[in-house]
Design a protein around this motif. Structure first.
Motif, PDB file in Angstrom:
ATOM      1  N   GLY A 182       0.711  -1.256   0.235  1.00 53.42           N
ATOM      2  CA  GLY A 182       0.326  -0.172  -0.092  1.00 53.42           C
ATOM      3  C   GLY A 182       0.892   1.153  -0.133  1.00 53.42           C
ATOM      4  N   LEU A 183       1.894   1.036   0.685  1.00 55.87           N
ATOM      5  CA  LEU A 183       2.779   2.517   0.680  1.00 55.87           C
ATOM      6  C   LEU A 183       3.307   2.640  -0.613  1.00 55.87           C
ATOM      7  N   ARG A 184       3.901   1.786  -1.904  1.00 61.47           N
ATOM      8  CA  ARG A 184       3.926   1.389  -2.637  1.00 61.47           C
ATOM      9  C   ARG A 184       3.671   1.692  -3.741  1.00 61.47           C
ATOM     10  N   ARG A 185       2.254   2.470  -3.544  1.00 60.51           N
ATOM     11  CA  ARG A 185       1.639   2.140  -4.477  1.00 60.51           C
ATOM     12  C   ARG A 185       0.496   1.075  -5.014  1.00 60.51           C
ATOM     13  N   GLY A 186       1.027  -0.518  -4.110  1.00 62.36           N
ATOM     14  CA  GLY A 186       0.431  -1.277  -5.257  1.00 62.36           C
ATOM     15  C   GLY A 186      -1.226  -2.172  -5.217  1.00 62.36           C
ATOM     16  N   ARG A 187      -1.825  -2.649  -5.221  1.00 62.05           N
ATOM     17  CA  ARG A 187      -3.072  -2.990  -6.062  1.00 62.05           C
ATOM     18  C   ARG A 187      -3.415  -4.243  -5.891  1.00 62.05           C
ATOM     19  N   MET A 188      -3.690  -4.438  -5.058  1.00 60.91           N
ATOM     20  CA  MET A 188      -4.250  -6.082  -4.438  1.00 60.91           C
ATOM     21  C   MET A 188      -5.207  -6.932  -5.849  1.00 60.91           C
ATOM     22  N   GLU A 189      -4.686  -7.802  -6.837  1.00 59.70           N
ATOM     23  CA  GLU A 189      -5.489  -8.505  -7.951  1.00 59.70           C
ATOM     24  C   GLU A 189      -6.148  -9.967  -7.399  1.00 59.70           C
ATOM     25  N   MET A 190      -5.063 -10.180  -6.203  1.00 61.32           N
ATOM     26  CA  MET A 190      -6.035 -12.226  -6.300  1.00 61.32           C
ATOM     27  C   MET A 190      -4.607 -11.780  -4.913  1.00 61.32           C
ATOM     28  N   MET A 191      -6.207 -12.987  -4.538  1.00 62.33           N
ATOM     29  CA  MET A 191      -5.268 -13.802  -3.051  1.00 62.33           C
ATOM     30  C   MET A 191      -6.162 -15.173  -3.083  1.00 62.33           C
ATOM     31  N   VAL A 192      -5.146 -16.089  -2.693  1.00 66.14           N
ATOM     32  CA  VAL A 192      -5.235 -17.661  -2.773  1.00 66.14           C
ATOM     33  C   VAL A 192      -4.668 -17.976  -1.337  1.00 66.14           C
ATOM     34  N   ASN A 193      -5.387 -18.699  -0.417  1.00 66.85           N
ATOM     35  CA  ASN A 193      -5.220 -19.058   0.658  1.00 66.85           C
ATOM     36  C   ASN A 193      -5.614 -21.169   0.086  1.00 66.85           C
ATOM     37  N   HIS A 194      -4.282 -21.171  -0.075  1.00 64.26           N
ATOM     38  CA  HIS A 194      -3.864 -23.184  -0.254  1.00 64.26           C
ATOM     39  C   HIS A 194      -3.971 -23.998   0.428  1.00 64.26           C
TER      40      HIS A 194
ATOM     41  N   ARG B  89      -1.160 -16.309  -1.062  1.00 64.58           N
ATOM     42  CA  ARG B  89      -0.853 -16.184  -2.560  1.00 64.58           C
ATOM     43  C   ARG B  89      -1.384 -14.991  -3.178  1.00 64.58           C
ATOM     44  N   LEU B  90      -0.122 -14.092  -3.187  1.00 65.41           N
ATOM     45  CA  LEU B  90      -0.923 -12.777  -3.084  1.00 65.41           C
ATOM     46  C   LEU B  90      -0.518 -12.179  -4.634  1.00 65.41           C
ATOM     47  N   GLU B  91      -1.170 -11.203  -5.462  1.00 66.15           N
ATOM     48  CA  GLU B  91      -0.669 -10.780  -6.966  1.00 66.15           C
ATOM     49  C   GLU B  91      -1.011  -9.370  -6.892  1.00 66.15           C
ATOM     50  N   PHE B  92      -0.274  -8.621  -7.089  1.00 70.68           N
ATOM     51  CA  PHE B  92      -0.483  -7.068  -7.252  1.00 70.68           C
ATOM     52  C   PHE B  92       0.172  -6.376  -8.233  1.00 70.68           C
ATOM     53  N   ILE B  93      -1.168  -5.719  -8.456  1.00 73.07           N
ATOM     54  CA  ILE B  93       0.147  -4.609  -9.674  1.00 73.07           C
ATOM     55  C   ILE B  93       0.699  -3.481  -8.957  1.00 73.07           C
ATOM     56  N   VAL B  94       1.605  -2.595  -9.050  1.00 70.94           N
ATOM     57  CA  VAL B  94       2.772  -1.930  -7.983  1.00 70.94           C
ATOM     58  C   VAL B  94       3.869  -0.982  -9.626  1.00 70.94           C
ATOM     59  N   PRO B  95       3.362  -0.007  -9.246  1.00 70.69           N
ATOM     60  CA  PRO B  95       4.880   0.704 -10.058  1.00 70.69           C
ATOM     61  C   PRO B  95       6.102  -0.062 -10.299  1.00 70.69           C
ATOM     62  N   ALA B  96       6.963   0.051 -11.810  1.00 69.49           N
ATOM     63  CA  ALA B  96       8.692  -0.731 -10.848  1.00 69.49           C
ATOM     64  C   ALA B  96       9.026   0.368  -9.884  1.00 69.49           C
ATOM     65  N   ARG B  97       9.949   1.404  -9.807  1.00 70.57           N
ATOM     66  CA  ARG B  97      10.194   1.688  -8.774  1.00 70.57           C
ATOM     67  C   ARG B  97       9.904   1.861  -7.686  1.00 70.57           C
ATOM     68  N   GLY B  98       8.567   0.791  -6.969  1.00 71.09           N
ATOM     69  CA  GLY B  98       8.109   0.559  -5.727  1.00 71.09           C
ATOM     70  C   GLY B  98       8.537  -0.242  -4.787  1.00 71.09           C
ATOM     71  N   LEU B  99       9.451  -1.612  -6.615  1.00 68.04           N
ATOM     72  CA  LEU B  99       9.671  -2.738  -6.552  1.00 68.04           C
ATOM     73  C   LEU B  99      11.439  -2.496  -6.018  1.00 68.04           C
ATOM     74  N   ILE B 100      12.247  -1.095  -6.633  1.00 70.68           N
ATOM     75  CA  ILE B 100      13.582  -0.935  -6.284  1.00 70.68           C
ATOM     76  C   ILE B 100      13.390  -0.718  -4.994  1.00 70.68           C
ATOM     77  N   GLY B 101      14.092  -1.945  -4.623  1.00 74.82           N
ATOM     78  CA  GLY B 101      14.759  -1.909  -2.791  1.00 74.82           C
ATOM     79  C   GLY B 101      14.025  -2.363  -2.534  1.00 74.82           C
ATOM     80  N   PHE B 102      12.852  -3.339  -2.617  1.00 73.26           N
ATOM     81  CA  PHE B 102      11.635  -3.473  -1.780  1.00 73.26           C
ATOM     82  C   PHE B 102      12.021  -5.197  -1.248  1.00 73.26           C
ATOM     83  N   ARG B 103      12.666  -5.517  -1.741  1.00 71.16           N
ATOM     84  CA  ARG B 103      13.518  -6.749  -1.670  1.00 71.16           C
ATOM     85  C   ARG B 103      13.804  -6.932   0.060  1.00 71.16           C
ATOM     86  N   THR B 104      14.675  -6.329  -0.151  1.00 69.55           N
ATOM     87  CA  THR B 104      15.551  -6.405   1.512  1.00 69.55           C
ATOM     88  C   THR B 104      14.360  -6.657   2.926  1.00 69.55           C
TER      89      THR B 104
END
Length: 620
Positions: free
Chosen positions: A434-446, A452-467
């Motif tokens: 949410g802080l990175r302007r991500g929009r949830m598209e799907m959530m599945v509980n196996h 499993r969560l699916e988001f549509i998010v700006p590419a710049r929101g993923l820079i530095g996100f992994r850590t």
């Protein structure tokens, strides 16, 4: 139209770590490429040091296996092993130009992931026949039926209503590590029925069409990759589309700029298992390596000098991430590297352009710095790591997104992000996105404790996100993403919630100073390390930067008692890898990259100059 029944060309594509290279290993062993008992490494196609260190395929490579059909006919199967990471999608697109069919691997537990979607979309666009292989069926957590349904759903998402016949693809159930495959679905967590990969070989023979050709057609060979030999120089990997090519032949070299030049082929090689062996001729469908043309590049055509017919150039998706690469300008420059000048850096970047069609290099306002555009952070980090190992010292800027102006509006690249996390961290991940302007598209509980969560998010929101993502999920989260297209600029947001601890003078880190500073944050520099003014030596938990004197020494006097000194207990400094350092970089920071060490530094080293620039930015 005549066909070549003795040849098949197939690419193996999948998401990262779904078992492509392991499957190629098993196919090579079972086709008799290696002598029984010979010491052959696993993932034998991953020949680069970086590929073995990171456990991923970076460059597309080809091999050939000999398969004996039930009727006794020997068939050559040319296999293209492609990368599984979205950042190296250019290698996949190039590999698909060489083949007549695709084997799509899907993990029996993880199911289709973002790169699966990417490679499948490319294969469907080229109308290539597909074979789906559900791999790792023997995993204890496999869910084979559910994964097959997810594969069908993915196909339905990517095809139009008129192409439903593509859904009749065959499904092979395999365990690549065990070298077994079957056409019948096994129980979850159990081995396939077949004792070998014969089911897969038979499916390739029946589903992948043999190369077609026209008798007496004009020679056309498409250059799809480049390699080098210490004896022959540059090698061009070609697929012969039409006609026949001979060693020592004069051919028309149809260049990318439209010019045509007659050249002589000094050598011709074909692939057998992992070796290239000399060949006298090559016919339609053959994948060969030719030598004798020093400046040939990817996408060009070799044709008949009397009737040259160039093929279309290879087009790949546009880059979405850029960073600046230039000479090392720090006070400690020249201590470990041997390649320091702007000329050497520019020559190396130009050489990378020849073999890597998915990056672009452009000039900047500084003569010693260039902007390099690529598919993602990992692709650019791999390029910098390769240059570092070659002896270069570089200054590398923070990754930025490449924007476009469409219909008068600024558009930025967006990514489809797939996250697998334990149920306990769903709220944490949703808040981070949410802080990175991500929009949830799907959530599945196996139903296995994982979501499993699916988001549509700006590419710049993923820079530095992994850590930050791994920290918040205690290292349990798994994230994958692929380019989704462009969308209107989503607005500003803060990518890093912490600040930096910045050295305020040149010198050597001391234990005394580190002991006092470690209470303020996490240190990146250990005692004995050289630092300079403007170098980032740690992470500040607060959002602002803090200048620190990490070279301060304890004042000594002439009175000493054995019990007066306290033992200084230091927390070990955090050592950042290249990718972690790139992720950590702030807007006003960059990397100093040398063969020995990677340092984070401020773009403007002087503290007073930084303060002036900050005040000026506030006024504006």
């Amino acid at each position: 139209m005549p066909i070549r029944n003795d040849l098949r060309n197939v690419a193996i594509v999948a998401h990262v770590d779904h078992g492509k290279t392991t499957l190629v290993d098993a196919m090579l062993w079972q086709s008799g490429a290696f002598r029984e008992g010979s010491a052959v490494k696993t993932q034998v196609m991953d020949s680069m040091d970086l590929e073995r260190e990171k456990g991923i395929t970076i460059l597309a490579k080809n091999t050939a296996v000999q398969h004996i059909r039930p009727d006794g006919q020997e068939v050559t199967i040319n296999i293209i092993d492609t990368p599984g990471h979205a950042d190296f999608g250019g290698e996949v697109e190039r590999g698909l130009e060489m083949v007549d069919g695709v084997v799509l691997l899907v993990d029996a537990s993880e199911g289709p992931l973002p790169q699966t979607r990417f490679v499948l979309r490319k294969a469907l666009a080229k109308k290539l026949p597909l074979i789906v292989v559900v791999n790792k069926v023997d995993r204890p957590d496999s869910r084979i039926s559910a994964v097959v349904e997810e594969v069908y759903d993915l196909f339905m998402d990517l095809i139009d209503d008129e192409s439903t016949d593509i859904l009749d693809f065959p499904i092979v159930y395999a365990s690549a590590k065990a070298g077994r495959a079957s056409m019948t679905q096994p129980e979850d967590g159990s081995m396939p029925d077949g004792e070998t990969l014969e089911a897969l070989f038979a499916t390739i023979m029946s589903q992948v069409p043999a190369p077609q050709y026209e008798e007496g057609a004009t020679l056309q060979a498409h250059v799809t990759n480049l390699d080098a030999s210490p004896y022959l120089g540059r090698l061009a990997l070609c697929r012969v589309v039409a006609g026949t090519m001979y060693r020592g032949q004069q051919v028309a070299w149809c260049r990318a700029d439209g010019t045509i030049k007659n050249v002589k082929l000094t050598e011709m090689l074909t692939t057998k298992a992992l070796d290239r062996v000399p060949a006298d001729s090559a016919g339609p469908g053959d994948i060969i390596a030719i030598a004798g043309i020093a400046d040939i590049t990817i996408g060009e055509t070799l044709s008949d000098p009397n009737d040259p017919k160039p093929l279309p150039l290879i087009h790949v998706d546009q880059p979405s991430i850029s960073m600046t690469i230039g000479i090392n300008t720090s006070p400690l420059a020249g201590r470990s590297g041997k390649k320091l000048t702007a000329r050497l850096v520019k020559n190396r970047l130009d050489a990378e352009l020849i073999g890597n069609v998915s990056i672009k290099v452009s000039e900047t306002e500084r003569p010693d710095t260039w902007e390099v555009q690529g598919r993602g952070e990992l692709q650019l980090a791999i390029l910098v790591e390769m240059m570092r190992r070659e002896g270069f010292e570089l200054t590398v800027g923070k990754p930025q997104v490449v924007t476009q102006v469409i219909d008068g509006k600024v558009q930025e690249p967006i990514e489809r992000l797939t996250i697998d996390v334990p149920e306990d961290y769903v709220g944490t991940v949703t808040q981070l996105m949410g802080l990175r302007r991500g929009r949830m598209e799907m959530m599945v509980n196996h139903g296995t404790g994982w979501v499993r969560l699916e988001f549509i998010v700006p590419a710049r929101g993923l820079i530095g996100f992994r850590t930050e993502f791994l920290t918040e999920t205690r290292g349990t989260g798994i994230m994958n993403h692929e380019a989704e297209g462009y969308a209107p600029w989503a607005g500003a947001f803060r990518s890093r919630p912490t600040g930096s601890l910045v050295a305020d003078r040149i010198g050597t880190v001391t234990s005394f100073a580190s002991f006092n500073i470690q209470e303020r944050g996490t240190l990146f520099a250990a005692p004995g390390a050289d630092v300079y003014e403007g170098m980032v030596v740690g992470e500040n938990p607060r959002a602002e930067d803090m200048d620190v004197n990490i070279t301060k020494e304890k004042k000594l006097n002439n009175i000493r008692v054995s019990t007066s000194d306290e033992l200084e207990r230091l927390i070990p400094a955090k050592v950042l890898s290249m990718e972690q350092a790139l992720e950590f970089c702030g807007v006003d920071e960059c990397l100093e990259v040398t063969p020995d060490i990677v340092r984070i530094r401020k773009v403007t080293l002087n503290a007073n100059d930084r303060a002036k620039a900050h005040r000026g930015a506030k006024k504006n």
